[in-house]
Scaffold this motif. Sequence first.
Motif, PDB file in Angstrom:
ATOM      1  N   PHE A 124      16.253  51.275 -18.346  1.00 58.61           N
ATOM      2  CA  PHE A 124      17.332  51.393 -17.372  1.00 58.61           C
ATOM      3  C   PHE A 124      18.288  50.221 -17.570  1.00 58.61           C
ATOM      4  O   PHE A 124      17.904  49.173 -18.075  1.00 58.61           O
ATOM      5  N   ALA A 140      22.152  51.314 -13.107  1.00 63.53           N
ATOM      6  CA  ALA A 140      21.042  52.038 -12.463  1.00 63.53           C
ATOM      7  C   ALA A 140      20.304  51.126 -11.498  1.00 63.53           C
ATOM      8  O   ALA A 140      19.919  51.536 -10.404  1.00 63.53           O
ATOM      9  N   THR A 144      16.939  60.524 -12.819  1.00 62.43           N
ATOM     10  CA  THR A 144      17.339  60.586 -14.218  1.00 62.43           C
ATOM     11  C   THR A 144      18.411  61.641 -14.431  1.00 62.43           C
ATOM     12  O   THR A 144      18.612  62.523 -13.596  1.00 62.43           O
ATOM     13  N   THR A 194      19.462  56.818 -13.770  1.00 66.60           N
ATOM     14  CA  THR A 194      20.703  56.564 -13.044  1.00 66.60           C
ATOM     15  C   THR A 194      20.477  55.792 -11.750  1.00 66.60           C
ATOM     16  O   THR A 194      21.433  55.305 -11.157  1.00 66.60           O
ATOM     17  N   LEU A 195      19.213  55.682 -11.309  1.00 62.08           N
ATOM     18  CA  LEU A 195      18.896  54.984 -10.061  1.00 62.08           C
ATOM     19  C   LEU A 195      17.466  54.466 -10.120  1.00 62.08           C
ATOM     20  O   LEU A 195      16.565  55.192 -10.548  1.00 62.08           O
TER      21      LEU A 195
END
Length: 67
Positions: free
Chosen positions: A27, A31, A50, A60-61
Motif C-alpha cells: 500500500f 491508501a 482494494t 485504496t484504503l
Amino acid sequence: MQATAYTYDPDSRSGQVLLDDGTPVPFDAPAFDAGGLRLLRPGQRVRVETDGEGEARRITLVTLHTF
C-alpha cells in the motif's frame, strides 16, 4: 477485506499487508492517509479496500479492523 499489517515505513507512510491467504499486498501513502491512521504496527489486524484484480490489485484504503 481483512489483513494483517506486515511492514510499515512511517517516513513514506507505505508498507505491506498480508491477506489471510498469506499474499503480500503493498500500500502507498494515499491508501494509508485515506484511513485516517497515524501509525501502524506489524501484526495489527487491518481492514483494507482494494481496486483491481490479480497483479493489478492495489489497496485504496487501510484502516484498523474493529469488531
